[in-house]
Design a protein around this motif. Structure first.
Motif, short mmCIF file in Angstrom:
data_model
loop_
_atom_site.label_atom_id
_atom_site.label_comp_id
_atom_site.label_asym_id
_atom_site.label_seq_id
_atom_site.Cartn_x
_atom_site.Cartn_y
_atom_site.Cartn_z
N SER A 9 31.85 60.61 36.13
CA SER A 9 32.63 59.37 36.18
C SER A 9 34.08 59.59 35.77
O SER A 9 35.00 58.98 36.34
CB SER A 9 31.98 58.31 35.28
N TYR A 10 34.32 60.47 34.80
CA TYR A 10 35.70 60.73 34.38
C TYR A 10 36.47 61.42 35.50
O TYR A 10 37.60 61.01 35.84
CB TYR A 10 35.71 61.60 33.12
N LEU A 11 35.90 62.46 36.11
CA LEU A 11 36.60 63.18 37.17
C LEU A 11 36.76 62.32 38.42
O LEU A 11 37.74 62.47 39.16
CB LEU A 11 35.88 64.49 37.50
N ALA A 12 35.82 61.43 38.67
CA ALA A 12 35.98 60.51 39.80
C ALA A 12 37.22 59.65 39.61
O ALA A 12 37.97 59.38 40.56
CB ALA A 12 34.73 59.64 39.95
N ALA A 13 37.48 59.22 38.38
CA ALA A 13 38.69 58.44 38.10
C ALA A 13 39.93 59.30 38.24
O ALA A 13 40.99 58.83 38.70
CB ALA A 13 38.60 57.83 36.70
N VAL A 14 39.83 60.57 37.86
CA VAL A 14 40.96 61.49 38.02
C VAL A 14 41.30 61.67 39.50
O VAL A 14 42.48 61.78 39.86
CB VAL A 14 40.62 62.86 37.38
N VAL A 183 36.95 76.84 42.42
CA VAL A 183 36.75 76.00 41.24
C VAL A 183 38.02 75.24 40.94
O VAL A 183 39.12 75.79 41.00
CB VAL A 183 36.36 76.86 40.01
N HIS A 184 37.87 73.94 40.64
CA HIS A 184 38.95 73.16 40.05
C HIS A 184 38.74 73.15 38.53
O HIS A 184 37.67 72.73 38.04
CB HIS A 184 38.93 71.72 40.55
N ASP A 185 39.73 73.61 37.79
CA ASP A 185 39.70 73.56 36.33
C ASP A 185 40.57 72.41 35.84
O ASP A 185 41.75 72.32 36.19
CB ASP A 185 40.22 74.87 35.74
N PHE A 186 39.99 71.54 35.03
CA PHE A 186 40.69 70.38 34.48
C PHE A 186 40.84 70.57 32.98
O PHE A 186 39.84 70.68 32.25
CB PHE A 186 39.90 69.09 34.76
N THR A 187 42.07 70.61 32.52
CA THR A 187 42.35 70.74 31.09
C THR A 187 43.37 69.68 30.70
O THR A 187 44.05 69.11 31.55
CB THR A 187 42.92 72.13 30.76
N GLY A 188 43.45 69.40 29.40
CA GLY A 188 44.42 68.41 28.97
C GLY A 188 44.09 67.79 27.65
O GLY A 188 43.31 68.34 26.85
N ASP A 190 42.64 64.76 26.95
CA ASP A 190 41.52 63.84 26.81
C ASP A 190 40.31 64.53 26.20
O ASP A 190 40.08 65.72 26.43
CB ASP A 190 41.15 63.27 28.19
N ASP A 191 39.53 63.77 25.45
CA ASP A 191 38.33 64.33 24.81
C ASP A 191 37.30 64.79 25.84
O ASP A 191 36.43 65.62 25.51
CB ASP A 191 37.68 63.28 23.89
N ALA A 192 37.35 64.27 27.07
CA ALA A 192 36.40 64.67 28.11
C ALA A 192 36.66 66.08 28.63
O ALA A 192 35.80 66.66 29.30
CB ALA A 192 36.46 63.69 29.27
N LEU A 193 37.82 66.63 28.33
CA LEU A 193 38.25 67.92 28.86
C LEU A 193 38.06 69.03 27.81
O LEU A 193 38.06 68.76 26.62
CB LEU A 193 39.71 67.82 29.29
#
Length: 246
Positions: A9-14, A183-188, A190-193
Motif C-alpha cells: 500500500s505504501y509503494l502504491a501511493a509512491v 529491482v527498484h530500491d526505495f530509500t528515504g 519514511d519509517d516504511a523504508l
C-alpha cells in the motif's frame, strides 16, 4: 504474484507521485478513445487515475478497473463511481462485456512467458464484443531503454507522508533477447523504508506482437511509435497498438 510496487500500500501511493498525471502522455492518448466507448476495461489499472479522470470528464457508461495488486486496488477503491476488481484477467471471467480494453503503463510487458501472453490475449478476446478494441503499448526493444536503468539515474520525490523518497533502478538479470530482471530500491526518511521491489519484463518487437495478436483473433489495425501518433520507426521509443477483435 504482483510486484511489491503494486501489492504494497505504501509503494502504491509512491507510484502516482513518481508518475504524476502531468507526465502521463499515455493518458492523453488513451482518454479520447475511452470517452468514445460505452463499456471500458482497464487491465492493470493501478490506482485508477485514468478511469477516475474519464468519469470526471463525463463518461456515463461502464468503467471497470482490474488489477492483481492489492495495494493499487485499495487506493483505486476510494472512487465508488468506478467498478474495481482485484484479479488477473483470466481469473475475472469476462464474456463479451466491453467495447474497449486498455493496458497502460507498459503493463503488457509484465506478461513474461509465451503462455501468459497467449492466455491474457485469449481472455481479452473473450472480454470484448466482436469488433471491440484492445489498446496497449510496449517498449520498443530496438531502443534498449533498459540501458538507462542504472542507480546513477536515480530520482527523488516527496513521498506520501511528505518525506523524501529516493528511487534507484538496477538490472539484476541482463536482457537475454526476451526478458530482463531488475529491482527498484526505495530509500528515504519514511519509517516504511527501505523497500525493494523485484520485477521482470518481456520485450517483443512488432512482428512477434502481430503474430500473437493474430493467433488470438486480433488484427493490429493501428500502430504508432510514440504518444504524438507518429508512425513506428526503428528508433521509436514505444510500440503502441490498437488491435481489433474479430
Amino acid at each position: 504474484m504482483a510486484d511489491l510496487l503494486f501489492s504494497d500500500s505504501y509503494l502504491a501511493a509512491v507510484y502516482d507521485l513518481w508518475h504524476p498525471r502531468a507526465v502521463r502522455d499515455d493518458f492523453d492518448f488513451y482518454l479520447p478513445r475511452i470517452m468514445q466507448a460505452d463499456a471500458v476495461l482497464d487491465v492493470g489499472c493501478g490506482t485508477g487515475m485514468m478511469l477516475a479522470e474519464a468519469r470526471d470528464a463525463g463518461h456515463e457508461g461502464r468503467l471497470c478497473g482490474l488489477d492483481p495488486g492489492a495495494g493499487m486496488i485499495a487506493l483505486a477503491r476510494r472512487r465508488a463511481d468506478v467498478e474495481w476488481i482485484e484479479s488477473d484477467l483470466p481469473g475475472a471471467g469476462f464474456d463479451r462485456e466491453f467495447e474497449l480494453a486498455v493496458m497502460t503503463g507498459h503493463a503488457f510487458q509484465t506478461l513474461v512467458s509465451d503462455e501468459g501472453i497467449d492466455e491474457t490475449l485469449a481472455s481479452l478476446h473473450r472480454a470484448l464484443v466482436p469488433g471491440g478494441c484492445f489498446a496497449f503499448e510496449t517498449r520498443n526493444p530496438a531502443v534498449r531503454a533498459w540501458e538507462n536503468w542504472h542507480p546513477r539515474n536515480a530520482t527523488e520525490i516527496a513521498g506520501p507522508n511528505g518525506g523524501a523518497v529516493r528511487i534507484e533502478t538496477r538490472i539484476t538479470v541482463p536482457f537475454d533477447g526476451n526478458t530482463l530482471g531488475f529491482v527498484h530500491d526505495f530509500t528515504g526518511e519514511d519509517d516504511a523504508l527501505p523497500l525493494a521491489s523485484e520485477s521482470r519484463l518481456r520485450f517483443l518487437d512488432m512482428e512477434a506482437l502481430a503474430a500473437r495478436l493474430f493467433r488470438a483473433g486480433f488484427s493490429a489495425d493501428e500502430v504508432y511509435g510514440d504518444w504524438d501518433g507518429s508512425k513506428l520507426l526503428p528508433t521509436s521509443p514505444e510500440i503502441i497498438v490498437i488491435a481489433v477483435a474479430s
